[in-house]
Design a protein around this motif. Structure first.
Motif, short mmCIF file in Angstrom:
data_model
loop_
_atom_site.label_atom_id
_atom_site.label_comp_id
_atom_site.label_asym_id
_atom_site.label_seq_id
_atom_site.Cartn_x
_atom_site.Cartn_y
_atom_site.Cartn_z
N TYR A 351 0.83 -1.21 0.00
CA TYR A 351 0.00 0.00 0.00
C TYR A 351 0.86 1.25 0.00
CZ TYR A 351 0.98 0.64 4.98
OH TYR A 351 1.60 0.85 6.17
N PRO A 355 -0.58 5.69 -4.51
CA PRO A 355 -0.88 5.36 -5.90
C PRO A 355 0.38 5.22 -6.75
CG PRO A 355 -1.33 7.67 -5.49
CD PRO A 355 -0.94 7.07 -4.18
N CYS A 391 -4.49 2.48 -7.49
CA CYS A 391 -4.64 3.07 -6.17
C CYS A 391 -5.66 2.32 -5.33
CB CYS A 391 -5.02 4.54 -6.29
SG CYS A 391 -6.61 4.81 -7.07
N LYS A 392 -5.73 2.73 -4.06
CA LYS A 392 -6.72 2.16 -3.15
C LYS A 392 -8.04 2.91 -3.35
CE LYS A 392 -4.61 2.59 0.93
NZ LYS A 392 -4.35 2.16 2.33
N GLU A 394 -9.98 4.37 -1.40
CA GLU A 394 -10.13 5.65 -0.69
C GLU A 394 -9.24 6.75 -1.29
OE1 GLU A 394 -9.39 2.70 0.52
OE2 GLU A 394 -7.94 2.77 2.18
N GLN A 395 -8.38 6.36 -2.23
CA GLN A 395 -7.55 7.39 -2.86
C GLN A 395 -8.18 7.94 -4.14
OE1 GLN A 395 -4.13 4.82 -3.23
NE2 GLN A 395 -3.02 5.91 -1.58
N GLU A 398 -9.26 11.78 -4.55
CA GLU A 398 -8.13 12.69 -4.58
C GLU A 398 -7.38 12.56 -5.91
OE1 GLU A 398 -5.32 12.19 -1.40
OE2 GLU A 398 -3.94 13.60 -2.35
N GLU A 399 -7.24 11.34 -6.37
CA GLU A 399 -6.54 11.15 -7.64
C GLU A 399 -7.29 11.79 -8.80
OE1 GLU A 399 -3.49 10.17 -8.22
OE2 GLU A 399 -3.35 10.08 -6.02
N LYS A 402 -6.73 15.46 -8.71
CA LYS A 402 -5.40 15.78 -9.24
C LYS A 402 -5.38 15.69 -10.76
CE LYS A 402 -2.44 14.29 -5.43
NZ LYS A 402 -1.58 13.16 -4.99
N ASP A 502 -1.98 -4.54 2.04
CA ASP A 502 -2.39 -3.35 2.79
C ASP A 502 -1.76 -3.36 4.18
OD1 ASP A 502 -3.58 -0.96 3.25
OD2 ASP A 502 -5.62 -1.63 2.77
#
Length: 645
Positions: A351, A355, A391-392, A394-395, A398-399, A402, A502
């Motif tokens: 993890y 990302p 990515c996970k 929960e990311q 945000e990704e 971005k 993870d």
RNA sequence: GCCGAUGUAGCUCAACGGUAGAGCAACUGAUUUGUAAUCAGUAGGUUGGAGGUUCGAUUCCUCUCAUCGGCUCCA
């Protein structure tokens, strides 16, 4: 039943009218000048003819050609006039459909003999007669069976087909003169309001867009309430022609597509290649700043890989045929993702690695049917500015934020700051857990909303393997151009059994995002050429400066300037041919070279330069160091407009 | 892929069924020039390709390839 109704007018006032008063009467009373331009109206949000009568308390709005509703009715009405003209001139044609479109209208006809371009003039002539006679468009509600009778007699099989699919028992007909059409409406009051129009082209089109259906003949046209508006429109078409990347690409020696190489395969000539290289360098620099890692992958792979990725199943019809090497089947790649995935899988991922962003300018080959190829916009070999983000869950949000930010800033730098965003959601045929879709769609929506970006939802428009955000840039002519795409993929991580460890010590499945910011370099280049009409900003120009000595006496000094500029990193050429300065300038202007340095006796004597800017003309004489500084600044800023001298 | 149009010199375009022509570009020479075309000369073509009709085809017919305008899909 009350014999009066309350009508709320556009200015907020309310007025009582007798039941059965026509919208037109209300309009005349409300605003006589608007009555001259209004084409249709709306009652409680329902768009109607001006002849519509009010039967209940209503909120009324009026629409002229400057509104979408007005234009639609105007163009649609013109299509009816055209259909009548065609019917009058070509007895036996069957009518299909004739809607308004984004800019203008068309009508589809079923006819034995296709229309020839010359026929358009005859049709136009007949249309002018119909318009001149100023027939009223009359709305008529009839029972379905009545309508059926009418169209059966006329042999209008397409109308009957549409009719049979209508819900309810009634059908709406519109008549003008002796012409009748099945039509929802609304229409403009009379044919006479169509002051100017032009039929633009004839084309084949399948009934209902499906190639299993008969091929119809479609005539496209456009119309306006004023002559000047048509002229303006035609001028715009000219301007678009002038900017056509296929024409400019040849003229400016940027690229070519050769018969001998094959359709849809692009040869990048030195000047086009230089622009591409500048874009690529900028692209890479930005990606490294945004924590991407650069990779390279092959153009072919064993068919097995494409079987595992699923492409042989769902993408087969877009792939080139396989080739056999030492008894093994290989496949030219239509996408880069399987390779990127294998790089992800090359070691155990934690993890802490996420990302993980892998980026590549990957050359892909797709089989496109011969009829769809178009310059650089639609090709068979192209370079995707591809990247995959692992990515996970929960990311995700945000990704995406971005990504949107990254995309918009890169596009802005390249000259585009007008765009439309589309969020495409789960289609009917799709794979993956419903919950995944919901989470992902929510993440995309949240990301867009948190950035205060306006977007449209394209319901069911996502790929079968995940939802996506598409970004269309608007070029200088206002045309939308498909560009950035951000797609989630629930399918491929599964197929390749992607995992990461993870913090809980267990294996989990990462989420994968495919994304391309520019789309393909080929298509983007085509858009860029048209956007700038071939006159690229300094930082992108393949030749930035041309030095032009006035006589060969100045050649040695000019050669010195050339050397100096090259050392400073400029792309510069010396035109030391034995030609007049006017001729050299004319050529440089035609080639759209941003800066021309003119060197005569005075410049040699004072050791300076005369600077001329493309399209702007002579800027005056300047100290060489000063000029270099200014131009360096212009390049460094990637300025879309020239710096001031 | 389908419907239609188009394909002549590097480019833009001519040429009633009778051996293909212009402008620009290229090349050679003259001209030494101050902000969008100096003059003269030279060379350049299996008329997209293959077949057919005809005494004879750039021209008429068939097939084929490509391009353009659309239909559908997408980077």
């Amino acid at each position: 039943m009350a014999d009066k109704v309350k009508v709320a007018l556009p200015d907020g006032s309310k007025k009582e009218h007798a039941v059965g008063t026509s919208v037109e009467q209300i309009l005349r009373e409300f605003d006589p000048s608007l009555a001259k331009t209004a084409l249709v109206a709306s009652l409680n949000g329902r768009t109607v003819d001006l002849s519509e009568k009010v039967g209940e308390d209503s909120e009324v709005r009026f629409f002229s050609f400057d509104s979408e509703q007005g234009r639609e009715a105007f163009w649609h009405s013109t299509s009816h006039v055209m259909a009548q003209a065609v019917r009058d001139l070509f007895p036996g044609v069957k009518l299909a459909i004739g809607p308004s479109i984004e800019e203008g209208f068309y009508y589809d006809f079923d006819t034995e003999d296709p229309f020839e371009p010359d026929d358009l003039e005859r049709i136009e002539k007949r249309m002018r007669e119909i318009i001149k006679q100023d027939f009223a468009f009359r709305r008529e509600e009839v029972s379905k069976s009545e309508a059926e009778e009418i169209f059966r007699q006329g042999g209008e099989s397409y109308k009957l087909e549409i009719l049979s699919e209508l819900e309810g028992d009634t059908a709406v007909l519109y008549r003008h003169d002796d012409f009748v059409d099945l039509c929802r409406g609304p229409h403009v009051p009379t044919t006479g309001v169509i002051k100017s129009f032009k039929l633009l082209s004839v084309a084949g089109a399948y009934w209902r867009g499906s190639e299993r259906n008969p091929m119809l003949q479609r005539i496209y046209g456009v119309s306006f309430p004023k002559r000047e508006e048509l002229d303006q429109y035609l001028k715009r078409l000219e301007e678009m022609k002038r900017r056509d990347h296929r024409v400019l690409g040849k003229e400016l020696e940027l690229f070519s597509i050769s018969d001998e190489v094959g359709p849809g395969l692009v040869l990048w000539h030195p000047k086009g290649a230089m622009i591409r290289k500048v874009i690529e360098d900028y692209w890479l620099e930005e990606h490294l700043k945004h924590d991407y890692q650069l990779i390279y992958t092959p153009h072919v792979a064993r068919l097995h890989l494409w079987e595992r990725s699923g492409h042989t199943g769902f993408y087969q019809e877009n792939m080139f045929s396989t080739m056999k090497v030492e008894g093994e089947e290989y496949q030219l790649k239509p996408m880069n993702c399987p390779f990127h995935i294998l790089i992800y899988k090359s070691k155990l991922r934690s993890y802490r690695d996420l990302p993980l962003k892998l980026a590549e300018l990957g050359a892909c080959y797709r089989y496109e049917r011969s009829g769809v190829l178009l310059g650089l916009s639609r090709v068979r070999g192209f370079t995707m500015d591809d990247a995959h983000i692992f990515c996970k869950p929960e990311q995700l949000e945000e990704e995406v934020i971005k990504l949107l930010d990254f995309s918009l800033s890169m596009l802005r730098t390249l000259g585009f700051d007008d765009y439309q965003i589309f969020l495409s959601t789960r289609p009917e045929k799709s794979i993956g857990e419903e919950q995944n879709w919901d989470t992902a769609q929510e993440a995309l929506r949240q990301a867009l909303e948190s950035q205060n970006l306006e977007f449209e939802v394209d319901k069911g428009g996502g790929a079968f393997y995940g939802p996506k955000i598409d970004l269309k840039i608007k070029d200088v002519m206002g045309r939308p151009q498909q560009c950035t795409t951000i797609q989630f993929d629930f399918n491929i991580p599964e197929r390749f059994d992607l995992t990461f460890v993870d913090s809980d010590g267990n294996f989990h499945r990462p989420i994968m995002i495919h994304r391309a910011l520019l789309g393909s370099l080929e298509r983007f280049f085509g858009v860029l050429i048209e956007h700038f009409a071939g006159a690229f900003p300094l930082w992108l120009s393949p030749v930035q400066i041309r030095i032009m000595p006035i006589t060969d006496e100045q050649n040695p000094y000019s050669a010195g300037v050339e050397r100096r500029l090259k050392e400073e990193g400029f792309r510069v050429e010396l035109d030391d041919r034995n030609e007049k300065i006017n001729y050299k300038i004319r050529e440089a202007e035609k080639e759209k070279i941003p800066y021309m340095f003119i060197v005569g006796k005075k410049e040699v004597q004072d050791k300076n330069l005369s600077v001329r800017r493309h399209k702007k003309g002579d800027l005056g004489r300047f100290d060489t160091d000063e000029v270099i500084d200014k131009l360096k600044e212009e390049v460094k800023k990637k300025a879309p407009e020239p710096v001031s001298f």
